[in-house]
Design a protein around this motif. Structure first.
Motif, PDB file in Angstrom:
ATOM      1  N   GLU A 297     -33.760  68.989  -9.080  1.00  0.00           N
ATOM      2  CA  GLU A 297     -32.258  68.959  -8.443  1.00  0.00           C
ATOM      3  C   GLU A 297     -31.327  69.429  -9.454  1.00  0.00           C
ATOM      4  O   GLU A 297     -30.061  69.368  -9.012  1.00  0.00           O
ATOM      5  CB  GLU A 297     -32.456  67.308  -8.460  1.00  0.00           C
ATOM      6  N   ASP A 298     -31.608  69.643 -10.852  1.00  0.00           N
ATOM      7  CA  ASP A 298     -30.413  69.989 -11.651  1.00  0.00           C
ATOM      8  C   ASP A 298     -30.087  71.479 -11.621  1.00  0.00           C
ATOM      9  O   ASP A 298     -30.791  72.418 -10.944  1.00  0.00           O
ATOM     10  CB  ASP A 298     -31.180  69.965 -13.235  1.00  0.00           C
ATOM     11  N   GLU A 299     -28.701  71.569 -11.579  1.00  0.00           N
ATOM     12  CA  GLU A 299     -28.064  72.646 -11.058  1.00  0.00           C
ATOM     13  C   GLU A 299     -27.574  73.805 -12.328  1.00  0.00           C
ATOM     14  O   GLU A 299     -27.005  74.695 -12.252  1.00  0.00           O
ATOM     15  CB  GLU A 299     -26.410  72.212 -10.322  1.00  0.00           C
ATOM     16  N   THR A 300     -28.247  73.506 -13.515  1.00  0.00           N
ATOM     17  CA  THR A 300     -27.765  74.160 -14.477  1.00  0.00           C
ATOM     18  C   THR A 300     -28.116  75.601 -14.439  1.00  0.00           C
ATOM     19  O   THR A 300     -29.302  76.067 -14.220  1.00  0.00           O
ATOM     20  CB  THR A 300     -28.871  73.696 -15.719  1.00  0.00           C
ATOM     21  N   GLU A 301     -26.973  76.328 -14.847  1.00  0.00           N
ATOM     22  CA  GLU A 301     -27.344  77.996 -14.588  1.00  0.00           C
ATOM     23  C   GLU A 301     -27.710  78.317 -13.109  1.00  0.00           C
ATOM     24  O   GLU A 301     -28.440  79.348 -13.201  1.00  0.00           O
ATOM     25  CB  GLU A 301     -27.945  78.586 -16.031  1.00  0.00           C
ATOM     26  N   GLN A 302     -27.139  77.548 -12.146  1.00  0.00           N
ATOM     27  CA  GLN A 302     -27.851  78.124 -10.717  1.00  0.00           C
ATOM     28  C   GLN A 302     -26.594  78.847 -10.076  1.00  0.00           C
ATOM     29  O   GLN A 302     -26.978  79.268  -8.815  1.00  0.00           O
ATOM     30  CB  GLN A 302     -28.091  76.714 -10.046  1.00  0.00           C
TER      31      GLN A 302
END
Length: 405
Positions: A297-302
């Motif tokens: 669910e993490d949006e890091t560097e997406q």
């Protein structure tokens, strides 16, 4: 919504029902305001009434009543099927929900921008709605009615030919900056673009039309309901007509100008190429795009690009907004901003950190951004070309990239 308590769920449902009710009660409120004008007319001396009659004053009031009715028909279509925002469990809750609306929970907090509203409203983001029976029990505030009227002007800004000039002042430089950063058109379908505070989603639609994978994020159901209606239930160009300038007679150049109809949409929303990847997600920007324990669910560097148009001043804590934007950008990604700093929670009971433009730029550098192409763009926001009054914002434009690691 499983993490919410039953009372929280009920409050979310009640709040959303209150918004739907505001759309449905528009006609009664607007007619009441126009009736006040008619009442004032009848209090005048006979001679004065005759003079105003010779100007067509009473006929004008009658025409405004008719145009209010036309607006109401469009607004009713917008909320005709609010169940699309709920699952079956929430629908059952809405139908059985008879408790009072709790204004302390999930409030839409809005500061007006100009003669309309730059209304990045902060509302509950559950998708829920109540029955007509429940709606009739709810009291709609003057603030809610202001937002409904503002919605009509937002439609003009984002989805009418008349709004194009205003859109071009802010949207076009942002689009041009994105194209300059990603000059190879063949890569556009691979580039993910996020637009938080997307409002009625025209900027996102334009980018999807060009070929970018685009996601709009919006918090307020005052925006989510009409954007869904336009994007999913409106097929033909200029299918609907509204009269957004009839609610105030102040600063009108002419009665004809004040009562002019504006048709929307100026493009067919369904004309996106079949290969387009365009979506809209409802919810709070910080909750949706902040750090997540679940890696999936993490949006890091997406995200390859984040475009913020009249958005960053909706922050309660601007430090966290910029931190999230920096974290979710891919290496080589770009943040493009255009907007003022009308801090939306200033003088509210919520936390509110209000920085000057100079301080915001310094903060961005400390977060890890390199700001480029900094300039000021003068623009109105939901302005009325037929008004004697115009508000102009000296918006801050920039592009920003992460510092090299």
């Amino acid at each position: 919504m499983s993490h919410m308590t039953e009372q929280e769920r009920r409050d979310e449902v009640a709040h959303f029902m209150k918004i739907v009710t505001a759309f449905r009660q528009y006609e009664a409120y607007a007619i009441s305001a126009n009736t006040r004008r008619r009442r004032d007319f009848y209090r005048l001396p006979k001679e004065d009434k005759e003079i105003l009659d010779s100007l067509g004053w009473r006929k004008q009031l009658d025409m405004v009543d008719e145009l209010i009715h036309e607006n109401a028909k469009v607004l009713e279509r917008i909320v005709a099927n609010p169940a699309i925002f709920m699952d079956q469990e929430e629908l059952a809750l809405a139908e059985n929900n008879n408790h009072d609306v709790r204004d302390s929970h999930g409030m839409d907090h809005m500061h007006s921008h100009g003669d309309g509203a730059h209304s990045h409203s902060h509302s509950s983001h559950s998708h829920s709605h109540g029955s007509h029976e429940t709606s009739r029990r709810q009291q709609v505030s003057a603030t809610d009615m202001d937002k409904v009227r503002s919605t009509l002007k937002q439609i003009v800004r984002d989805w009418s030919e008349e709004g194009k000039a205003e859109r071009d002042v802010t949207y076009k430089p942002m689009i041009d900056a994105l194209l300059e950063h990603f000059p190879d058109q063949g890569t556009w379908p691979e580039k993910k673009v996020l637009i938080p505070g997307a409002g009625l989603a025209r900027l996102g639609w334009e980018l999807a039309f060009l070929g970018f994978e685009t996601q709009c994020n919006e918090f307020s159901h005052f925006m989510l309901l009409p954007s869904y209606f336009i994007l999913n239930e409106t097929k033909d160009v200029n299918q609907h007509t509204i009269y957004p300038h009839i609610h105030t007679f102040s600063n009108a150049m002419s009665a004809k100008s004040m009562m002019r109809g504006i048709s929307f949409p100026d493009v067919s929303p369904s004309s996106l190429p079949r290969s387009s990847r365009f979506s809209m997600v409802a919810g709070d920007f910080e909750e949706l795009f902040g750090p997540k324990e679940d890696p999936e669910e993490d949006e890091t560097e997406q995200w390859d690009a984040v475009l913020t148009c009249f958005f960053i001043d909706t922050a309660k804590n601007i430090v966290n907004y910029l931190r999230i934007i920096h974290r979710i950008l891919t290496p080589g990604g770009i943040w493009i901003n255009c907007g003022p700093l009308l801090w939306h929670f200033e003088n509210s009971e919520d936390i509110s950190i209000e920085l000057s433009l100079e301080e915001v730029k310094e903060l961005a550098a400390k977060i890890g951004f390199e700001l480029k192409d900094q300039r000021t763009i003068d623009t109105s926001y939901v302005g009325d070309e037929g008004s004697m009054l115009s508000y102009v914002y000296k918006t801050a434009f920039w592009t920003a990239t992460k510092f090299a690691k």
